[in-house]
Design a protein around this motif. Structure first.
Motif, mmCIF file in Angstrom:
data_model
loop_
_atom_site.group_PDB
_atom_site.id
_atom_site.type_symbol
_atom_site.label_atom_id
_atom_site.label_comp_id
_atom_site.label_asym_id
_atom_site.label_seq_id
_atom_site.Cartn_x
_atom_site.Cartn_y
_atom_site.Cartn_z
ATOM 1 N N SER A 197 0.875 -1.673 -0.314
ATOM 2 C CA SER A 197 -0.140 0.114 -0.064
ATOM 3 C C SER A 197 1.101 1.309 -0.020
ATOM 4 C CB SER A 197 -0.912 0.129 0.961
ATOM 5 O OG SER A 197 -1.758 0.921 1.125
ATOM 6 N N LEU A 198 0.384 2.918 -0.356
ATOM 7 C CA LEU A 198 0.922 3.114 -1.027
ATOM 8 C C LEU A 198 0.572 4.615 -0.176
ATOM 9 C CD1 LEU A 198 3.255 4.608 -3.421
ATOM 10 C CD2 LEU A 198 1.484 6.352 -2.691
ATOM 11 N N LEU A 199 0.722 5.106 0.555
ATOM 12 C CA LEU A 199 0.376 6.492 1.536
ATOM 13 C C LEU A 199 0.664 8.055 1.491
ATOM 14 C CD1 LEU A 199 0.847 3.605 3.492
ATOM 15 C CD2 LEU A 199 -0.914 5.003 5.391
ATOM 16 N N PHE A 200 -0.160 8.439 1.306
ATOM 17 C CA PHE A 200 0.125 9.783 0.675
ATOM 18 C C PHE A 200 -0.403 11.174 1.978
ATOM 19 C CE2 PHE A 200 0.730 13.418 -2.033
ATOM 20 C CZ PHE A 200 1.330 14.081 -2.929
ATOM 21 N N PHE A 201 0.787 11.609 2.051
ATOM 22 C CA PHE A 201 0.569 12.653 3.310
ATOM 23 C C PHE A 201 0.767 14.026 2.828
ATOM 24 C CE2 PHE A 201 1.826 9.194 5.234
ATOM 25 C CZ PHE A 201 0.157 8.854 6.077
ATOM 26 N N ASP A 202 -0.020 14.950 3.200
ATOM 27 C CA ASP A 202 0.367 16.372 2.155
ATOM 28 C C ASP A 202 -0.322 17.011 4.164
ATOM 29 O OD1 ASP A 202 0.157 18.485 -0.040
ATOM 30 O OD2 ASP A 202 -1.839 18.977 1.388
ATOM 31 N N LEU A 203 1.226 18.239 3.874
ATOM 32 C CA LEU A 203 0.327 18.825 5.436
ATOM 33 C C LEU A 203 -0.617 20.165 5.237
ATOM 34 C CD1 LEU A 203 4.574 19.879 6.010
ATOM 35 C CD2 LEU A 203 2.296 18.025 7.233
ATOM 36 N N ASN A 204 -1.717 20.402 5.549
ATOM 37 C CA ASN A 204 -2.245 20.641 6.155
ATOM 38 C C ASN A 204 -1.713 22.638 5.829
ATOM 39 O OD1 ASN A 204 -4.299 19.436 4.373
ATOM 40 N ND2 ASN A 204 -5.261 19.601 6.943
ATOM 41 N N GLY A 205 -2.449 24.069 5.520
ATOM 42 C CA GLY A 205 -1.569 24.892 6.104
ATOM 43 C C GLY A 205 -0.190 25.171 5.565
ATOM 44 N N PHE A 206 0.334 24.958 5.176
ATOM 45 C CA PHE A 206 1.522 24.566 5.233
ATOM 46 C C PHE A 206 2.363 26.022 4.779
ATOM 47 C CE2 PHE A 206 6.220 24.660 3.325
ATOM 48 C CZ PHE A 206 7.292 23.931 4.438
ATOM 49 N N LYS A 207 1.498 26.820 4.083
ATOM 50 C CA LYS A 207 1.394 27.588 3.405
ATOM 51 C C LYS A 207 1.624 28.863 4.535
ATOM 52 C CE LYS A 207 1.200 31.032 -0.480
ATOM 53 N NZ LYS A 207 0.866 32.240 -0.044
ATOM 54 N N GLN A 208 1.114 29.285 4.645
ATOM 55 C CA GLN A 208 0.772 29.853 6.140
ATOM 56 C C GLN A 208 1.658 29.795 6.575
ATOM 57 O OE1 GLN A 208 -1.420 28.066 4.768
ATOM 58 N NE2 GLN A 208 -3.158 29.517 3.933
#
Length: 334
Positions: A197-208
């Protein structure tokens, strides 16, 4: 005891080995993960990634031995690099090449050895991936193929060094390294008829975070999240930062339902990080995953794309449910 010969391309082989800048470097999780896996899969006390230098074999990874190197002229791996295929010694005491070697007659007491050469640039064998036992044994055809597969993964890790495929900030693989290594890990799991299984993570609010606290703090957040992933995933899982605030993990041998447990561990790790660091903001993330069954023929690039779309679906669902919240619901990819 036979002293191993030098091949006709010895000068080019040594030049390539030295160009990797790997000799006498600290332990590396990428290689240690493979030797731990080999030790478990073959039920042997010793597994190594051995690099054959001019007058020594040096262990980039060594599970079960307390030494970092041995002389080249008594090493089994120096014989292994003389040929393209496996070197298997069922019982070293009965093999005239090794019977009187101090590695056999001494305290180490090697009886069984199997090594697969590590080849770069198509023809230069820089070392060997090997397993060792203190009692005689044999390898069947399936085990031989498994050892070759593990050696191919170790080769890919060496090639990653050539390609500079490591993310400088976090120390994880970058996209190029992940796709290259992931391809081989995925092939290995399919050969073993195992799920992945491949899990994809993205940080929320990183631009802020970057806008309000500056890019140095943004870098700190990325390094912090990479540390959370290392703590939440297994030692044999493959981690990468694809770029920006996007991270992936390839979990070999994942059973149905494992993804939810992994994501829970990441959430707990993020909560602990936020509590311990108190940087004025909280790390938050969205995640999606793409399972790969035993009969699937999905590539690493396709799995990344599927998991990426699942992550965005999760993020949208969370925003619609609670516009002020960036915590995502868990929706598996279809």
């Amino acid at each position: 005891m036979d002293i191993p010969a030098h091949g006709s391309n010895e000068a080019a082989r040594i030049a390539l080995l030295r160009s990797l800048n790997i000799l006498d470097t600290p332990p590396d999780e990428r290689f240690d993960r493979l030797t731990r896996l080999a030790k478990r899969l073959f039920d042997v006390p010793i597994a190594t990634v051995s690099l054959v230098d001019t007058d020594r074999q040096w262990f980039k990874s060594c599970i079960g031995l307390s030494v970092e190197e041995t002389p080249r002229d008594i090493s089994f791996c120096a014989h292994t690099i003389l040929d393209d295929d496996l070197l298997v010694v069922d019982d070293a005491q009965l093999d005239p090449r090794f019977a009187d070697s101090p590695l056999v007659t001494g305290d180490l007491g090697i009886r069984f050895y199997a090594g697969c050469p590590l080849t770069l640039n198509k023809s230069l064998r820089v070392g060997a991936f090997c397993i060792v036992d203190k009692k005689p044994r044999k390898l069947d055809a399936t085990e031989r193929e498994l050892l070759r597969d593990l050696a191919r993964i170790a080769e890919r890790e060496l090639e990653v060094l050539q390609l500079a495929a490591t993310d400088d900030l976090t120390g994880l693989s970058n996209r190029r390294g992940f796709e290259a290594l992931g391809h081989h890990v995925l092939a290995l799991t399919k050969r073993a008829r195992s799920r992945a299984s491949l899990l994809f993570f993205d940080l929320n609010g990183f631009k802020q975070i970057n806008d309000v606290y500056g890019h140095a703090e943004g870098d700190r957040a990325l390094v912090g999240f990479a540390g959370v992933l290392r703590g939440a995933l297994r030692e044999t899982d493959v981690l990468a930062r694809l770029g920006g605030d996007e991270f992936v993990a390839l979990v070999a041998g994942a059973q149905a339902g494992d993804e939810a447990q992994i994501i829970d561990r990441v959430r707990l790790g993020v909560a602990r990080y936020n509590r311990d660091n108190r940087r004025g903001y909280d790390l938050k993330f969205s995640v999606g995953y793409a399972p790969c069954g035993t009969q699937d023929d999905t590539s690493i690039a396709e799995l990344i794309d599927i998991a990426d779309h699942a992550m965005y679906a999760n993020k949208r669902a969370a925003r619609e449910k609670s516009p002020r919240s960036e915590a995502s619901a868990l929706v598996p990819a279809q």
